[in-house]
Design an enzyme around this catalytic site. Structure first.
Site, PDB file in Angstrom:
ATOM      1  N   ASP A 136      -1.059  -3.058   6.465  1.00  0.00           N
ATOM      2  CA  ASP A 136      -0.563  -3.763   5.268  1.00  0.00           C
ATOM      3  C   ASP A 136       0.825  -4.103   5.474  1.00  0.00           C
ATOM      4  OD1 ASP A 136      -0.660  -4.793   2.512  1.00  0.00           O
ATOM      5  OD2 ASP A 136       0.673  -3.067   2.088  1.00  0.00           O
ATOM      6  N   ASP A 168      -4.753  -1.131  -1.648  1.00  0.00           N
ATOM      7  CA  ASP A 168      -5.254  -0.828  -0.248  1.00  0.00           C
ATOM      8  C   ASP A 168      -6.399   0.448  -0.424  1.00  0.00           C
ATOM      9  OD1 ASP A 168      -3.347  -2.622   1.002  1.00  0.00           O
ATOM     10  OD2 ASP A 168      -1.722  -1.071   0.985  1.00  0.00           O
ATOM     11  N   ASP A 216      -0.053   1.678   1.460  1.00  0.00           N
ATOM     12  CA  ASP A 216       0.481   2.375   0.780  1.00  0.00           C
ATOM     13  C   ASP A 216       0.210   1.991  -0.659  1.00  0.00           C
ATOM     14  OD1 ASP A 216       2.185   0.044   0.620  1.00  0.00           O
ATOM     15  OD2 ASP A 216       3.571   1.463   0.069  1.00  0.00           O
TER      16      ASP A 216
END
Length: 424
Positions: free
Chosen positions: A107, A314, A310
């Site tokens: 990410d 996600d 995080d």
């Protein structure tokens, strides 16, 4: 934390279970051979001392002590050292999974970048006051835990002469799209351009669209604000790449791993960040459910995928990946949703795959921090409560002055402080 480390050290890896099965057969055989040796020496007329010496020698040489002790000793040392480095390994299976990983999906916000965004600019629609726009946007975003929301709220309090923001009601977070609420009787939306245009049927003024495109070309993120049925402005926030990210990506490539940047941000902003760290493959503009589909597609191609993230968005992708690494500064849902979890503030330059993402071992007050969680595949994702009747009412409450296409209300996710690390 100490309890989880103890549990990881007590767990049995697949190699250890195999060694236990072999030892269950091999040890009795060794004792039998030692007994035959003792009897053979005595039968051949050897002294008792010589017979016992030969039998003991067989036991010492052939007993599979090393086979039974090597794996648990390695796990004990590895998990203990990992805890010192800010890495919490939840089970030995996670360590075994790391050797099979060939693709690392990262990410962007809070993982490759610092996640500490700042409000750099705002553009109001013609005829609207910029500070009034910022006042309402900051009030609504104050109820969200997203890094962009925190930047907007902090910027509003910094720029406004009166930092007290108006009270809000009927707040609702729309999964992967934005937030909505009532502020001083005004219906306010803050989120993606496509969300406002497609779900709320709002027209984006050309001046605001142009300002957003210019910001995205620089790698910044544009967030649109609508009030009472009209797009009121665009807020520009900027994030910086972590100084250790380029080195981490270089080491991942040196280990033969394929890095992929997966983000919900606009493609231009995502590619600008990817170019700074050396990632060639970028998948941008994806919703949380699309992240899961991307992970599945990579797995269908025969790849073993590690996901690093995080945020609450996600959580599902972390659960789907073969190896999930959740940043310790992320939300509880992300931390619970991962398989293994990476809990660091910065991608480390670690030479081992289980240290591909590493964080500072101390927090801002100098206290030890355990950040990286490694959990075996098969654990359930972070809990997501089903949609409740009042969820729909809250969404209806912010539709004043908006025409919204009929769509089912998504389940809302639990919110958690981005600095709190809860492990179960």
């Amino acid at each position: 934390m100490a309890r989880l480390v103890t549990q990881a050290q007590a767990g049995k890896a697949q190699a250890q279970r195999l060694a236990d099965r072999v030892s269950a057969v091999f040890v009795p055989v060794v004792f039998a051979i030692a007994a035959v040796t003792l009897i053979g020496w005595l039968a051949a007329g050897g002294s008792a001392a010589s017979a016992f010496t030969a039998a003991v020698a067989v036991l010492i040489i052939a007993c599979p002590c090393a086979m039974g002790l090597a794996t648990p000793t390695a796990i004990l040392v590895g998990t203990g050292r990992g805890a010192q480095l800010g890495i919490l390994i939840k089970g030995p299976e996670a360590l075994e999974n790391t050797r099979r990983v060939d693709t690392v999906v990262l990410d962007k916000t809070g993982t490759v970048t610092t996640g500490r965004m700042t409000l750099t600019d705002l553009v109001a629609a013609p005829g609207l006051d910029e500070l009034e726009l910022l006042r309402y946007a900051g009030a609504v975003e104050a109820a969200s835990e997203h890094p962009i929301a925190a930047a907007i709220t902090a910027g509003a309090r910094l720029r406004l002469a009166q930092p007290d923001l108006p009270d809000i009601s009927d707040f609702s977070a729309h999964f992967g799209q934005g937030v909505s609420a009532l502020a001083d009787g005004h219906a306010v939306l803050v989120g993606r351009r496509t969300w406002l245009a497609e779900e709320w049927a709002l027209t984006i003024p050309s001046e605001l669209a142009r300002a957003a495109e210019e910001a995205e070309d620089k790698g910044q993120t544009a967030t649109f604000v609508a009030r009472d049925g009209a797009v009121a402005g665009v807020l520009i926030v900027a994030d910086t790449v972590k100084p250790t990210s380029p080195e981490a990506i270089r080491r991942l490539r040196a280990m033969g791993l394929r890095p992929v940047l997966l983000t919900g941000d606009h493609e231009r902003a995502a590619r600008a960040a990817a170019s700074q760290v050396g990632i060639d493959e970028v998948i941008a503009g994806v919703l949380p459910s699309d992240k899961v589909d991307v992970i599945k597609r990579l797995q269908d191609e025969g790849r073993t995928v590690a996901m690093v993230g995080d945020g609450v968005n996600d959580a599902a992708a972390l659960a789907q990946a073969d190896l999930g690494l959740a940043m310790g500064t992320g939300t509880d849902a992300a931390i619970e949703g991962r398989r293994p979890d990476a809990g660091q503030r910065r991608p480390a330059g670690g030479s081992r795959r289980d240290r591909a993402v590493k964080e500072d071992a101390q927090d801002d007050q100098g206290q030890p921090r355990l950040g990286l969680l490694l959990q075996r595949r098969g654990h359930p994702a972070g809990s997501v409560r089903p949609a409740q009747p009042h969820d729909r009412r809250r969404r209806d409450g912010v539709q004043l002055g908006f025409r919204r296409h009929q769509q089912p209300a998504p389940a809302s996710l639990p919110r958690a402080s981005p600095q709190k690390l809860t492990i179960s």
